[in-house]
Write an enzyme that holds these catalytic residues in place. Structure first.
Site, PDB file in Angstrom:
ATOM      1  N   THR A 138       0.871  -1.176   0.000  1.00 46.41           N
ATOM      2  CA  THR A 138       0.000   0.000   0.000  1.00 46.41           C
ATOM      3  C   THR A 138       0.910   1.229   0.000  1.00 46.41           C
ATOM      4  O   THR A 138       1.027   1.916   1.005  1.00 46.41           O
ATOM      5  CB  THR A 138      -0.928   0.023   1.231  1.00 46.41           C
ATOM      6  OG1 THR A 138      -0.126  -0.158   2.420  1.00 46.41           O
ATOM      7  CG2 THR A 138      -1.957  -1.067   1.189  1.00 46.41           C
ATOM      8  N   ARG A 144       9.421  -6.349  11.793  1.00 48.87           N
ATOM      9  CA  ARG A 144      10.487  -5.408  11.459  1.00 48.87           C
ATOM     10  C   ARG A 144      11.381  -6.051  10.409  1.00 48.87           C
ATOM     11  O   ARG A 144      11.729  -7.224  10.536  1.00 48.87           O
ATOM     12  CB  ARG A 144      11.359  -5.120  12.694  1.00 48.87           C
ATOM     13  CG  ARG A 144      10.647  -4.479  13.843  1.00 48.87           C
ATOM     14  CD  ARG A 144      11.422  -4.722  15.129  1.00 48.87           C
ATOM     15  NE  ARG A 144      11.505  -6.140  15.445  1.00 48.87           N
ATOM     16  CZ  ARG A 144      12.303  -6.674  16.367  1.00 48.87           C
ATOM     17  NH1 ARG A 144      13.116  -5.916  17.056  1.00 48.87           N
ATOM     18  NH2 ARG A 144      12.306  -7.972  16.593  1.00 48.87           N
ATOM     19  N   PHE A 190      14.339   2.958  20.489  1.00 44.30           N
ATOM     20  CA  PHE A 190      13.833   3.952  19.524  1.00 44.30           C
ATOM     21  C   PHE A 190      14.109   5.383  19.963  1.00 44.30           C
ATOM     22  O   PHE A 190      13.405   6.310  19.581  1.00 44.30           O
ATOM     23  CB  PHE A 190      12.350   3.720  19.194  1.00 44.30           C
ATOM     24  CG  PHE A 190      12.219   2.795  18.012  1.00 44.30           C
ATOM     25  CD1 PHE A 190      12.603   1.472  18.122  1.00 44.30           C
ATOM     26  CD2 PHE A 190      11.769   3.246  16.775  1.00 44.30           C
ATOM     27  CE1 PHE A 190      12.548   0.614  17.030  1.00 44.30           C
ATOM     28  CE2 PHE A 190      11.712   2.396  15.679  1.00 44.30           C
ATOM     29  CZ  PHE A 190      12.102   1.075  15.806  1.00 44.30           C
ATOM     30  N   CYS A 248       7.910   1.803   5.403  1.00 43.46           N
ATOM     31  CA  CYS A 248       6.749   1.802   6.304  1.00 43.46           C
ATOM     32  C   CYS A 248       6.547   3.112   7.045  1.00 43.46           C
ATOM     33  O   CYS A 248       5.582   3.825   6.806  1.00 43.46           O
ATOM     34  CB  CYS A 248       6.867   0.650   7.286  1.00 43.46           C
ATOM     35  SG  CYS A 248       7.001  -0.937   6.454  1.00 43.46           S
TER      36      CYS A 248
HETATM   37  C1  UGA Z   1       8.654  -0.649  11.172  1.00 45.08           C
HETATM   38  C2  UGA Z   1       8.115  -1.023  12.555  1.00 45.08           C
HETATM   39  O1  UGA Z   1       9.164  -1.000  13.503  1.00 45.08           O
HETATM   40  C3  UGA Z   1       7.482  -2.410  12.515  1.00 45.08           C
HETATM   41  O2  UGA Z   1       6.919  -2.729  13.773  1.00 45.08           O
HETATM   42  C4  UGA Z   1       6.390  -2.418  11.448  1.00 45.08           C
HETATM   43  O3  UGA Z   1       5.781  -3.687  11.334  1.00 45.08           O
HETATM   44  C5  UGA Z   1       7.021  -2.063  10.124  1.00 45.08           C
HETATM   45  O4  UGA Z   1       7.617  -0.754  10.208  1.00 45.08           O
HETATM   46  C6  UGA Z   1       5.934  -2.077   9.084  1.00 45.08           C
HETATM   47  O5  UGA Z   1       5.012  -1.270   9.167  1.00 45.08           O
HETATM   48  O6  UGA Z   1       5.937  -2.972   8.235  1.00 45.08           O
HETATM   49  P1  UGA Z   1      10.874  -1.276   9.827  1.00 45.08           P
HETATM   50  O7  UGA Z   1      10.403  -0.329   8.775  1.00 45.08           O
HETATM   51  O8  UGA Z   1      11.379  -2.610   9.430  1.00 45.08           O
HETATM   52  O9  UGA Z   1       9.700  -1.558  10.886  1.00 45.08           O
HETATM   53  O10 UGA Z   1      12.059  -0.537  10.587  1.00 45.08           O
HETATM   54  P2  UGA Z   1      12.342   0.021  12.052  1.00 45.08           P
HETATM   55  O11 UGA Z   1      13.175  -0.936  12.776  1.00 45.08           O
HETATM   56  O12 UGA Z   1      11.108   0.513  12.689  1.00 45.08           O
HETATM   57  O13 UGA Z   1      13.256   1.273  11.682  1.00 45.08           O
HETATM   58  C7  UGA Z   1      12.701   2.337  10.929  1.00 45.08           C
HETATM   59  C8  UGA Z   1      13.705   3.433  10.721  1.00 45.08           C
HETATM   60  O14 UGA Z   1      13.928   4.135  11.932  1.00 45.08           O
HETATM   61  C9  UGA Z   1      15.090   3.000  10.240  1.00 45.08           C
HETATM   62  O15 UGA Z   1      15.514   3.885   9.224  1.00 45.08           O
HETATM   63  C10 UGA Z   1      15.957   3.128  11.474  1.00 45.08           C
HETATM   64  O16 UGA Z   1      17.299   3.382  11.163  1.00 45.08           O
HETATM   65  C11 UGA Z   1      15.305   4.313  12.151  1.00 45.08           C
HETATM   66  N1  UGA Z   1      15.536   4.387  13.615  1.00 45.08           N
HETATM   67  C12 UGA Z   1      15.132   3.381  14.420  1.00 45.08           C
HETATM   68  C13 UGA Z   1      16.162   5.508  14.164  1.00 45.08           C
HETATM   69  O17 UGA Z   1      16.523   6.457  13.441  1.00 45.08           O
HETATM   70  N2  UGA Z   1      16.355   5.573  15.514  1.00 45.08           N
HETATM   71  C14 UGA Z   1      15.954   4.579  16.334  1.00 45.08           C
HETATM   72  O18 UGA Z   1      16.169   4.704  17.556  1.00 45.08           O
HETATM   73  C15 UGA Z   1      15.333   3.455  15.776  1.00 45.08           C
END
Ligand code: UGA
Length: 436
Positions: A85, A149, A251, A262
């Site tokens: 989506t 994730r 986070f 996402c």
């Molecule tokens: C995210 C959610 O964490 C999942 O629970 C969800 O299922 C998924 O989206 C989705 O909707 O499918 P994801 O996109 O795999 O998962 O990645 P994250 O681990 O959430 O990280 C997202 C971004 O945030 C990355 O670019 C990461 O580097 C950044 N981030 C994460 C930070 O800049 N700081 C943090 O402390 C943590």
């Protein structure tokens, strides 16, 4: 149980393989023949730790098959919808074309009593709109959002921290929830919370979770902005507030911010949907969350420019990382690549390396130079910029080793993941984000 999974991208391919691994007979269906050919050969079309093994085991057991023919869904008791989506072209709302097409293409193959379980992230109200089409076949539509994730997708699918099922009211909904409990039996037996809600709540749980995570990251990045003008250290601040169990340290990693397929699109789609519902003001803060996030990418670019004395023109800048986060080859809305592209635009000689994401990055930004080898990437560099915290860069690159290869001694830590003291002690100008 016999299951079908419509859509074999990130979500669907992992879901299909994971469901086969817990004993179900699963057919994965996708309109993309190349994706299906790759999956049928047992090759994951993207990098996801553990998926390759799961695919091989599933295919070898005969419980997992892939096809482009939607007719193969006939006879399955539960049909999962795992199509994308994406953000609409030219707008912030979610593009529901693939969800609509997937549901419509399934209709001829549904039997009374079947369950259609949507897993894709959809705007609140979508399920109620789709339900009559599914009900007309005698099947029941439920929404069963996915919280996996990337990088941990296999584990998150097999052993999730919670399961959510949005079901219609009454006996029909109860029966559908029971069928889903059966699908997820191993997790349910482990007392994984299984929350049964109405459609709207289930849809909202998903977007609210991602909105919260995005807000948490932008919150700490906003603190980084304040730290930058006061001389405070945002990582110490995060550690200190993170000790409060109500806040938690997870986070709160300040840096170049969030990206991926996402979080960015989900908060935008949520804001767009709220506006349609006449509640723009309720989630107006998400526009700020988005804006803070994007500002951090510009800030990283500025730090590199400043670090190199006011101009990057003609300077070699080694970018460590292209993926939006480690353990992934996904470059969708990657902050790392965004920073690389901006520096390239300012005339820097940018070389990008990444353990997994180079091919995907090259496809969308062919103007950048890519190099698979980390040491070749940093050789003769005037500055190093760490933008994706792979262990190979964060843990296994010592300042002494880097010193033996580079021309300059400037390192910008876009993820605040490096040992600042160690780099400084080795004679480097270390620049973190939101750190003195
Ligand atoms: C995210 C959610 O964490 C999942 O629970 C969800 O299922 C998924 O989206 C989705 O909707 O499918 P994801 O996109 O795999 O998962 O990645 P994250 O681990 O959430 O990280 C997202 C971004 O945030 C990355 O670019 C990461 O580097 C950044 N981030 C994460 C930070 O800049 N700081 C943090 O402390 C943590």
């Amino acid at each position: 149980m016999r299951l079908s999974v419509v859509g074999c991208g990130y979500l669907g391919a992992v879901h299909a393989a994971a469901m086969a691994s817990i004993g179900h007979e699963v057919v994965g269906i996708d309109v993309d023949p190349r994706k299906i050919a790759s999956l049928t050969r047992g090759e994951a079309p993207f990098f996801e730790p553990g998926l390759q093994d799961l695919l091989s085991e599933g295919l070898a057991s005969g419980r997992l098959t892939f096809t482009t023919s939607i007719a193969a869904a006939a006879g399955a008791a539960v049909h999962f919808i795992g199509v994308g989506t994406p953000q609409q072209a030219g707008g912030y709302a979610a593009d529901l074309t693939y969800v609509n097409t997937a549901v419509d293409s399934l209709l001829p193959y549904l039997a009374p009593g079947d369950v259609v379980a949507g897993k894709s992230t959809v705007p609140v109200g979508t399920t109620a709109e789709l339900a009559p089409r599914v009900s007309a076949t005698g099947a029941t539509l439920v929404w069963n959002p996915e919280f996996l994730r990337e990088g941990w997708a296999v584990q998150d699918t097999i052993d999730p921290d919670r399961l959510v099922a949005g079901v219609p009211a009454g006996l029909e909904g109860e029966r559908a929830a029971d069928i889903l409990r059966e699908v997820y039996r191993p997790a349910v037996d482990k007392r994984t919370p299984f929350i049964v809600t109405d459609y709207a709540t289930a849809e909202l749980v998903k977007v609210a979770a991602n909105a919260f995570l995005a807000t948490k990251i932008s919150f700490i990045n906003a603190m980084a902005e304040i730290a930058e003008v006061t001389g405070a250290d945002v990582t110490q601040l995060a550690d200190a507030i993170g000790h409060d169990a109500r806040i938690g340290r997870k986070f709160l990693g300040a840096g170049i911010g969030f990206g991926g397929g996402c979080l960015p699109k989900d908060i935008r789609a949520f804001a767009a949907r709220a506006e349609e519902l006449g509640r723009r003001e309720s989630v107006n803060f998400l526009r700020e969350v988005d804006a803070i996030n994007l500002r951090r990418r510009d800030r990283a670019v500025q730090l590199v420019v400043d670090g190199l004395g006011g101009s990057v023109f003609g300077k070699k800048v080694a970018m460590l990382g292209a993926a939006f986060k480690p353990h992934s080859d996904d470059v969708r809305d990657s902050p790392a690549l965004d920073v690389a592209v901006q520096l390239n635009g300012l005339g820097a000689d940018v070389v990008v390396t990444d353990p997994q994401a180079i091919e995907n990055a090259r496809r969308i930004h062919p103007q950048l130079t890519y190099e698979a080898d980390r040491d070749v990437t940093i050789r003769n560099a005037d500055a190093i910029v760490m933008v994706t915290e792979w262990d190979e860069y964060r843990r296994h690159l010592s300042p002494e080793h880097a010193s033996s290869l580079t021309r300059g001694r400037v390192i910008v830590d876009g993820r605040n993941g490096l040992d600042a003291d160690a780099w400084r002690a080795a004679g480097w100008k270390y620049v973190g984000m939101g750190r003195p």
